[in-house]
Write an enzyme that holds these catalytic residues in place. Structure first.
Site, PDB file in Angstrom:
ATOM      1  NE  ARG A   1      -0.803   0.533   5.383  1.00  0.00           N
ATOM      2  CZ  ARG A   1      -0.368  -0.039   5.663  1.00  0.00           C
ATOM      3  NH1 ARG A   1      -1.104  -1.146   6.042  1.00  0.00           N
ATOM      4  NH2 ARG A   1       0.028   0.643   7.321  1.00  0.00           N
TER       5      ARG A   1
ATOM      6  CD1 TRP B   1       9.589  -1.201   2.334  1.00  0.00           C
ATOM      7  CD2 TRP B   1      10.020  -0.967   0.510  1.00  0.00           C
ATOM      8  NE1 TRP B   1      10.825  -0.425   2.064  1.00  0.00           N
ATOM      9  CE2 TRP B   1      10.429   0.012   0.766  1.00  0.00           C
ATOM     10  CE3 TRP B   1       9.373  -1.421  -0.652  1.00  0.00           C
ATOM     11  CZ2 TRP B   1      11.426   0.304  -0.424  1.00  0.00           C
ATOM     12  CZ3 TRP B   1      10.178  -0.386  -2.345  1.00  0.00           C
ATOM     13  CH2 TRP B   1      10.877   0.122  -1.435  1.00  0.00           C
TER      14      TRP B   1
ATOM     15  N   GLY C   1      10.216  -8.632   0.461  1.00  0.00           N
ATOM     16  CA  GLY C   1      11.222  -8.490  -0.675  1.00  0.00           C
ATOM     17  C   GLY C   1      11.577  -7.113  -1.022  1.00  0.00           C
TER      18      GLY C   1
ATOM     19  CG  ASP D   1      -4.637  -4.071   6.742  1.00  0.00           C
ATOM     20  OD1 ASP D   1      -3.983  -4.446   5.802  1.00  0.00           O
ATOM     21  OD2 ASP D   1      -3.451  -3.184   7.108  1.00  0.00           O
TER      22      ASP D   1
END
Length: 484
Positions: free
Chosen positions: A173, A186, A191, A281
């Site tokens: 997001r 992140w 990753g 969320d």
């Protein structure tokens, strides 16, 4: 397969899976509220195309993946289990016994050769190039009243490891701070975050590009829990039956899908953080604000008439449940390569993906269920599983009523519940510490004498096949007369 997002929207329209909203609807809470209401309808409601978001000329596409039929359409299969079987055959091919078998394997081998992405000279995503472009003109949604601002919620975020050049694509997001900067959420286990840690260690600015609205296989691949180091574009190529075409970005050295609707090019600086959140969320609660890296936009490219693809998360079930269900079915054959005793698994909507994982097994020895729990907590993103329930292979893990019945009748709480501690998801709010907490395993399998159970285990109540067949006939006649 679909050429691009427009092609997929056209297919949904043809199948009467799309509802067009012609009246103006505001990106500030209203589109999200409509989508939430539609998502809670039986079967997930239709996909939505808001043709005139208030104050913008760009349409908003949302809930495109929000039903079993549409997620199957997006991935080009009749059922998700068909795709799982295809992956199983691809990863476990039988040895050919003759020339006919060898000929039958040629299409599979050809498909393997077509998985790798290829770079092309140009694409629709660069029909319009704005080297000093901004987010102005993109109808980015504010989805919940206490959100920190508008959020890009279905981006494909492209990064490369600064040392190894290994590519990663993630769906993180992005809170809009202003027209040129956003947050980059992140989480530490992802990753993109690992690439950023390498960049910070080296003290280097890291290029980042964000693609929005490619063909439907690509956004799914960005959300899928791929093993670290494996290119998500390989999965996308497998799903779409042809290589993903990429174009080089204008202001950095990354490549992005040529068929995307919008591309945001930019970078993140080492050491730069800014408060991000709160955000309503997928847990159904607001996640707390925290400091995250900042994405700086250097260029915006897009199609001449782009569509903004987005999603809304919140109290389940919503669109993300169907994306998660696709990952559940697709990755089951791969998980079986490591844990072949697993028969089936389910991530129910009520469990928010990793709060509740239900697994059926072919039980073979004492303590087998405990081995499965520990294996799950050591498998990729399954390490976040907060509660793991293990049942025997004759239990339908997709049927929550059956699972609840079996758990209620098969466990002795003191004997059959196991606790451990380990990493938890960054969005886990019940743990005492961020990203670290406890997990629970429940062994709801039938207990054996070799596990210390001294009494006979009770048999399930079942009628005979003959009586069941006779009952079906009689009930059919009763039902027909009852409804008339």
């Amino acid at each position: 397969m679909y050429r691009d997002l427009n092609d997929f929207i056209g297919a949904l329209d043809k199948e009467r899976e799309l509802a067009r909203v012609a009246e103006p609807v505001s990106p500030d809470l209203e589109i999200a509220a409509v989508t939430d209401r539609v998502s809670k309808s039986p079967g997930g409601g239709p996909a939505l195309l808001f043709e005139k978001p208030t104050g913008f000329d760009m349409p908003v596409a949302i809930n495109l993946y929000g039903s079993m039929k549409r997620i199957c359409m997006a991935l080009g299969v009749a059922s998700l289990d068909d795709l799982a079987r295809e992956i199983d055959e691809l990863t476990n091919p039988r040895m050919p016994t003759g020339m006919l078998d060898k000929l039958k394997m040629l299409p599979m081998l050809g498909r393997l050769a077509d998985l790798m992405p290829k770079t092309v000279g140009g694409g629709p995503c660069q029909e319009v190039v704005k080297k000093d472009g901004t987010l102005a003109g993109i109808p980015i949604l504010k989805t919940w009243p206490e959100d920190g601002g508008p959020y890009i919620t279905l981006p494909m975020v492209f990064t490369r490891d600064p040392e190894t050049a290994v590519r990663n694509i993630g769906c993180y997001r992005m809170q809009v701070y202003d027209e040129r900067t956003t947050g980059m959420h992140w989480q530490r286990h992802k990753g993109g975050a690992q690439h950023y840690r390498v960049a910070e260690r080296l003290g280097k600015r890291m290029p980042v590009s964000v693609a929005i609205g490619a063909d439907p296989a690509l956004p799914f691949a960005a959300t899928a829990p791929m093993p670290e180091g494996l290119d998500e574009l390989l999965l996308a190529g497998f799903l779409r039956h042809e290589r993903v075409e990429l174009v080089k970005c204008v202001t950095n050295d990354l490549e992005v899908p040529a068929n995307a609707q919008i591309v945001l090019e930019g970078y993140v600086e080492p050491g730069e953080r800014r408060p991000e959140g709160p955000f309503g969320d997928h847990t159904g609660f607001y996640s707390h604000p925290d400091d995250y890296p900042v994405f700086h936009i250097t260029c915006v490219t897009h199609r001449k008439n782009p569509v903004y693809l987005t999603t809304v998360v919140g109290i389940p079930p919503m669109e993300d449940f169907y994306l998660g269900k696709a990952s559940e079915r697709i990755f089951l054959p791969l998980i079986r390569k490591t844990v072949p005793e697993i028969v089936d698994m389910a991530f129910p909507a009520e469990g928010i993906f990793h709060n509740l994982v239900i697994i059926s097994i072919d039980k073979r020895y004492p303590g087998h269920a405990r081995k499965i729990m520990n294996a799950v907590w050591g498998l990729g993103q399954l390490m976040f599983s907060k509660t793991v329930i293990v049942v025997d292979k004759d239990v339908d893990v997709q049927n929550l009523s059956e699972v609840a019945w079996i758990v209620g009748t098969h466990i002795d709480p003191e004997r059959d519940i196991q606790f451990t501690r380990g990493p938890v998801d960054d969005l886990e709010d019940a743990s005492d510490l961020p990203a670290f907490g406890s997990k629970m395993g429940i062994d709801a399998t039938r207990k054996w004498a070799s596990e210390g159970f001294k009494r006979p285990w009770p048999k399930r109540i079942r009628t005979t096949d003959e009586a069941a067949a006779r009952a079906e006939q009689i009930w059919g006649r009763i039902r027909q007369g009852w409804k008339t």
